[in-house]
Write an enzyme that holds these catalytic residues in place. Structure first.
Site: not given
Lengths: 64, 494
Positions: B10, B87, B92, B95, B149, B238
């Protein structure tokens, strides 16, 4: 998409312990330097005209 | 054996409006709207299963994230299975779920092209000569950072404490090949004379070893526990420690090596003896040292360079490949990642110019140094910072990363198809194909469900709790055979 036509440059693979200390990197180094010089020649037309203003005005809110 | 390392990225893009007054939230909305209204009917995001306050360590922070859901903001699901949204104050794109690192590169490149297309569409929409410009970077040079991220599927049975302690050495040192490079420093009391250039965009912003936060007191290992799939079986790790990369090989190595390391941790094949004495200081010390010679202290008292630590990780990964295979990261991709991992470490050690086509920080450093030399500029000169920012400018005619000869892994055709076609090997296939076929019957979508409205109550929710179900192999024929969404639901229900 036309700009995206970079050449693929092979990166010398690491071949165990048998590689000489400073072998083939010199010619490639020269080539890279020549390309870098070309890029520097080109860059004046691409760079933001007033770097100071541009850098100062680039302010973002924190994200995530 | 380690489970398949389903993964994705992301990216929050920097955004600037030229020639008009606008706030970044409004500009991000205009940008995304320009794309979505032109390409795809907007499908609402379903927040029901979003729990960003859940902590992998086993507790929940309700108060921390309560106001985070901003449902009035634009939030669209694309036919390639990705999510495109506002965001905070950034556009943002996440994928879709991918089966391996090469797929992540393909969809990350597609995301870039979607943002680029959006900029052009927004320019036409605005029509007043103003322009929305986006940057794929992670900092404004003034202490404000935004993230890129990564997400990896991991087995819930793996103790989280083991993940934290064993993945940290990799997160601290992988920047030697996936740092995006930064002119100057944003760490307090650090001048550009002290740090003219560093490896990473993000290293200045990490203050904790482990924690739930992403916007302040950022931790090297983030504990957000929101699996978006069967929480009994899986975690989604994450990862907030990485830079957004322009170089495709940097993204490839970042995701590829991390997938292998996580598989090794799951199979308990990595070991804990590479733990750093002070990871938070080390990530910054390594970033601030482009000579790559500085050593950091391990918990056992040894001192090693980042490259030495990476060599140790690579050796263990090669041993793991021999004992376990690399099926869980897709064998052919895993093999290629190992080979490139070795090449990049050797290149960084002997002649870093040899990897300037692979590694963003090396490519950018060469450009910055050559420019400074030609024009006799000192560290701290605004022109050098401008080069840094413009390296990440997504406008083709301005982007410097496009001009430094970075290796291209994904063909233009493959990038273009990934803008609209989902991956075939994860549940993103089902999401994307349903959106292509029945856009008006899908009223909401989420990572782990689709909600259909087929004209009679109630709405029908199709759960997608298994990331590897709903692939082309499973459902392509079914989707082809169904003419209507009602038929699909009937077949799924039977």
């Amino acid at each position: 998409m036309a700009e995206r036509t970079q050449k693929q440059k092979p990166v010398p693979a690491r071949t165990e312990e048998t590689v000489d200390e400073a072998p083939s990197s010199a010619p490639q180094g020269d080539k890279l330097k020549a390309e870098l010089d070309d890029l520097l020649d080109e860059i004046d037309g691409v760079l933001e005209t007033n770097a100071e203003d541009f850098v100062k005005s680039y302010v973002q809110k924190g994200g995530e | 054996m380690a489970i398949a390392k389903v993964c994705g990225i992301e990216t929050e893009y920097g955004i600037q409006v030229r020639g008009a007054q606008s706030n970044p939230v409004a500009a991000s909305s205009v940008l995304i709207n320009a794309y979505v209204s032109g390409v795809l009917r907007k499908v609402g995001w379903d927040y029901e299963d979003e729990h960003p306050g859940n902590d992998a360590r086993g507790f929940t922070y309700q108060e921390v994230f309560a106001p985070e859901v901003e449902t009035h903001l634009i939030n669209a699901v694309l036919t390639n299975g990705a999510r495109y949204y506002v965001d905070h104050a950034h556009p943002e794109i996440s994928t879709p779920e991918c089966i391996d690192a090469l797929e992540v590169v393909r969809f990350d490149r597609a995301a870039e092209e979607i943002v680029r297309t959006s900029m052009e569409a927004a320019g036409r929409l605005l029509g007043d000569g103003s322009e929305i410009v986006t940057y794929k970077n992670n900092s404004d040079g003034k202490g404000n950072s935004y993230g890129c991220h990564e997400n990896y599927l991991v087995d819930r049975a793996t103790p989280f404490g083991r993940i934290v302690s064993q993945v940290t050495p990799h997160f601290v040192t992988r920047q030697v090949f996936c740092g995006a490079g930064k002119v100057g420093s944003e760490f307090p009391n650090t001048t550009s004379a002290m740090v003219p250039y560093q490896l990473s965009q993000r290293a200045d912003f990490f203050e904790e070893e482990v924690g739930l936060e992403t916007t302040l007191k950022r931790p090297i290992v983030n504990t957000r526990d929101e699996p978006h799939c069967d929480a009994q079986k899986y975690r989604r790790l994450h990862v907030i420690v990485g830079d957004a990369n322009m170089a495709e090989v940097s993204t490839y190595l970042k995701v590829g090596t991390t997938s292998i390391i996580l598989a090794m941790i799951e199979d308990d094949a990595l070991g804990g003896d590479l733990a750093l004495a002070n990871p938070v200081a080390a990530i910054r010390q390594i970033s601030h040292d482009p000579s790559l010679t500085r050593t950091v202290l391990l918990r056992d008292g040894k001192r090693v360079t980042a490259l030495e630590l990476q060599w140790a990780l690579l050796e263990r990964a090669k041993k793991y490949e021999r004992s376990h295979g690399l099926d869980c990261v897709v064998e052919s991709v895993g093999q290629d990642v190992l080979a490139r991992w070795e090449t990049v470490l050797a290149g960084l050690e002997r002649d870093r110019n040899s990897v300037a086509t692979w590694v963003d920080w090396v490519a950018k450093e060469r450009l910055v140094n050559a420019f400074a030399q030609r024009h006799d500029l000192r560290p701290g000169d605004a022109k050098l910072k401008a080069i840094d920012l413009q390296y990440h400018d997504l406008r083709a005619e301005r982007c410097l990363a496009r001009r430094v000869g970075l290796e291209v892994m994904i063909s233009d055709d493959d990038v273009r198809s990934a803008m609209t076609e989902p991956p075939t090997t994860t549940r993103a296939y089902f999401r994307g194909k349903c959106l292509q076929k029945w856009p008006s019957e899908i009223v909401a979508a989420n990572w782990d469900s689709l909600v259909f409205d087929i004209g009679r109550d109630p709405l029908r929710r199709v759960p997608m709790m298994e990331p590897l179900r709903g692939t082309a192999e499973h459902v392509a024929r079914l989707l082809e055979e169904c003419d209507t969404a009602a038929e699909l639901l009937a077949r799924l229900g039977s």
